[in-house]
Motif scaffolding. Structure first.
Motif, PDB file in Angstrom:
ATOM      1  N   LEU A 401       0.833  -1.206   0.000  1.00 18.68           N
ATOM      2  CA  LEU A 401       0.000   0.000   0.000  1.00 18.68           C
ATOM      3  C   LEU A 401       0.868   1.257   0.000  1.00 18.68           C
ATOM      4  CD1 LEU A 401      -2.757  -1.083   2.572  1.00 18.68           C
ATOM      5  CD2 LEU A 401      -3.020  -0.831   0.094  1.00 18.68           C
ATOM      6  N   ILE A 402       1.956   1.246   0.767  1.00 21.33           N
ATOM      7  CA  ILE A 402       2.872   2.392   0.804  1.00 21.33           C
ATOM      8  C   ILE A 402       3.511   2.609  -0.573  1.00 21.33           C
ATOM      9  CG2 ILE A 402       5.047   3.225   1.783  1.00 21.33           C
ATOM     10  CD1 ILE A 402       4.264   1.838   4.409  1.00 21.33           C
ATOM     11  N   SER A 432       2.326   4.013  13.102  1.00 24.65           N
ATOM     12  CA  SER A 432       3.012   5.277  13.395  1.00 24.65           C
ATOM     13  C   SER A 432       3.881   5.726  12.232  1.00 24.65           C
ATOM     14  CB  SER A 432       3.876   5.117  14.644  1.00 24.65           C
ATOM     15  OG  SER A 432       4.920   4.179  14.394  1.00 24.65           O
ATOM     16  N   ARG A 433       4.342   6.965  12.322  1.00 19.47           N
ATOM     17  CA  ARG A 433       5.225   7.506  11.290  1.00 19.47           C
ATOM     18  C   ARG A 433       6.524   6.702  11.231  1.00 19.47           C
ATOM     19  NH1 ARG A 433       9.664   9.992  11.148  1.00 19.47           N
ATOM     20  NH2 ARG A 433       9.729  10.161  13.420  1.00 19.47           N
ATOM     21  N   ARG A 434       7.033   6.280  12.394  1.00 23.31           N
ATOM     22  CA  ARG A 434       8.274   5.503  12.424  1.00 23.31           C
ATOM     23  C   ARG A 434       8.115   4.176  11.703  1.00 23.31           C
ATOM     24  NH1 ARG A 434      10.759   6.098  18.568  1.00 23.31           N
ATOM     25  NH2 ARG A 434      11.183   8.347  18.498  1.00 23.31           N
ATOM     26  N   THR A 435       6.950   3.560  11.852  1.00 18.89           N
ATOM     27  CA  THR A 435       6.701   2.288  11.168  1.00 18.89           C
ATOM     28  C   THR A 435       6.645   2.490   9.660  1.00 18.89           C
ATOM     29  OG1 THR A 435       5.420   1.551  13.092  1.00 18.89           O
ATOM     30  CG2 THR A 435       5.189   0.274  11.083  1.00 18.89           C
ATOM     31  N   VAL A 436       6.031   3.596   9.228  1.00 11.51           N
ATOM     32  CA  VAL A 436       6.005   3.919   7.795  1.00 11.51           C
ATOM     33  C   VAL A 436       7.417   4.096   7.266  1.00 11.51           C
ATOM     34  CG1 VAL A 436       5.307   5.641   6.074  1.00 11.51           C
ATOM     35  CG2 VAL A 436       3.709   4.947   7.867  1.00 11.51           C
ATOM     36  N   ALA A 437       8.248   4.823   8.012  1.00  7.59           N
ATOM     37  CA  ALA A 437       9.644   5.040   7.607  1.00  7.59           C
ATOM     38  C   ALA A 437      10.401   3.721   7.542  1.00  7.59           C
ATOM     39  CB  ALA A 437      10.325   5.997   8.575  1.00  7.59           C
TER      40      ALA A 437
END
Length: 454
Positions: A401-402, A432-437
């Motif tokens: 998805l990302i 969270s944003r960290r997980t996306v990163a």
């Protein structure tokens, strides 16, 4: 205090790892090719083991009338078009007519042999060519080459300049900067801002510091980006295009999942491993009166029987594990990557009725061929999250998805990690944003700054 000795009898339970059990565990961990190598080794050391010959079914005795009709039709066509019935048809392997691609060494040596140079310089050039890495770089120091060949460093540099003039451009470079410089010289583009960036600012390019470079050279961000785009079109590994096809490693799937009439069937691939049986001649020696021979044959017989039993146990365990995976991941097989569910080895262990460590050994280094492609069995064991509605999303699904969001973003205004997290939250995927990163970096997707276009 009086000291005395006495004898006590105590009963305890211990788990002893027998050689047979150890062998069974090792066999379970092996993939098809490793298992085949083990069987070949056992066939050489154990005289009681022999390969079971597979007798192909006669097509006339088969009940498959479609295959029979095809065979008759092909036979009639050969009889009709052939001039002679007695002439045997020799099968042609078209791979014999495919020319092999020259290696990087051959390509450079050919150019060297048509270049007019002195014998001494030619010897230096040949040494340099044979010293190149598969990527086309020269890793040896000029001083070391001069000592080995008993010549001056100037002569080595002369030979190096000759090799660097050969095709492909950028060959025999000693670092990335020199490789890019040689390619730009070949294109007559080693000038202006491109020259400055290659000579002094490769690190800034890698870090995406375009604003800094624009201010440093008093040019627009668009001009910097155009120069960087031009540099990125150069080949950082000029020797990679000459990679030999012999270096290709093929994956042999250990299990195959096929779909027939809406149902999935699991087939363990044992075509690469020979079937084993006990040699009857050596087995008959057990009835002889030679006690030493009987003792030897009996030990080898036990070893052979345990190997055959371990192979069958491996096949059965692998079948059950993959069948359980297929049942849990049916949505993925039907609909694609976005429907891959989070799954743990404990779930499969509970379904199959074995220990979690057995599942770990069964999936170790093994691949499965499915209608969706070839996957390592470990691929299906994904961590993930569940939303308020009870729907589960695997890490691979979220990564996909990302990727899709970044592919569809505006290049002039790329999505930040926080913005991606907010979009996923709207789809009931709370990360969270960290997980996306973290997921973005695992997909080798650069940051927002490096993705921005001007």
């Amino acid at each position: 205090m009086r000291m005395e000795f006495d004898l006590k009898l105590q009963q305890t339970q211990k788990l002893i790892m027998t050689p047979e059990l150890k062998q069974a565990i090792e066999i379970l961990q092996l993939n098809s090719l490793e298992l085949n190598a083990l069987i070949e080794q056992e066939l050489e050391t154990n005289p009681l083991l022999e390969k079971e010959e597979v007798i192909e079914e006669d097509i006339y005795e088969s009940n498959d009338f479609t295959e029979l009709a095809k065979y008759i039709r092909e036979t009639e066509e050969r009889m009709y078009y052939d001039d002679s019935d007695d002439e045997e048809i020799e099968e042609v392997n078209y791979e014999n007519f495919v020319s092999t691609k020259p290696s990087l060494t051959d390509h450079l040596l050919f150019q060297l042999h048509i270049t007019p140079v002195s014998p001494k310089i030619q010897k230096i050039c040949e040494y340099i060519i044979f010293s190149l890495s598969p990527s086309g770089y020269l890793r040896e120091d000029i001083k070391d080459i001069a000592e080995i060949l008993e010549c001056t460093e100037e002569e080595v540099l002369e030979g190096l300049s000759i090799v660097q003039s050969f095709d492909p451009p950028g060959i025999a470079a000693r670092n990335l900067q020199e490789c890019l410089k040689l390619q730009l010289l070949a294109q007559d583009s080693y000038k202006g801002i491109v020259k400055e960036l290659v000579d002094y600012h490769l690190e800034e390019i890698a870090e995406g510091k375009y604003s800094y470079l624009a201010k440093l050279y008093n040019i627009s961000l668009k001009e910097v980006q155009q120069a960087v785009d031009f540099i990125k079109k150069l080949n950082p590994k000029p020797g990679s295009s000459f990679s030999s096809t012999a270096d290709v490693r093929y994956i042999v799937p250990d299990v195959e999942v096929i779909k027939r009439e809406g149902e999935y069937f699991v087939i363990v691939n044992d075509s690469v491993t020979p079937k084993l049986k006990i040699n009857n001649y050596y087995h008959s020696i057990l009835n002889s009166h030679d006690e030493e021979a009987k003792k030897y044959i009996n030990s080898k017989l036990q070893s052979a029987m345990w190997l055959i039993k371990s192979l069958e146990s491996r096949k059965e365990t692998l079948y059950k594990v993959v069948k359980a995976i297929v049942e849990l991941q049916r949505d993925f097989l039907d609909k694609g990557i976005n429907y891959l569910k989070p799954m743990t080895q404990k779930q499969i262990a509970d379904i199959v009725g074995i220990h979690e460590s057995t599942v770990s050994r069964a999936i170790n280094g093994k691949y499965v061929a499915t209608p969706r492609g070839l996957f390592e069995l470990k691929f299906f064991f994904q961590s993930g999250i569940s939303n308020k509605n009870g729907n589960e999303f695997s890490a691979e699904t979220i990564k996909n998805l990302i990727k899709k969001l970044i592919e569809e973003e505006d290049p002039t205004n790329p999505l930040s990690d926080q913005k991606i997290a907010d979009i996923l939250k709207e789809k009931n995927i709370n990360i969270s944003r960290r997980t996306v990163a973290k997921y973005r970096e695992e997909c080798n997707i650069p940051s927002t700054i490096k993705r921005r276009r001007y």
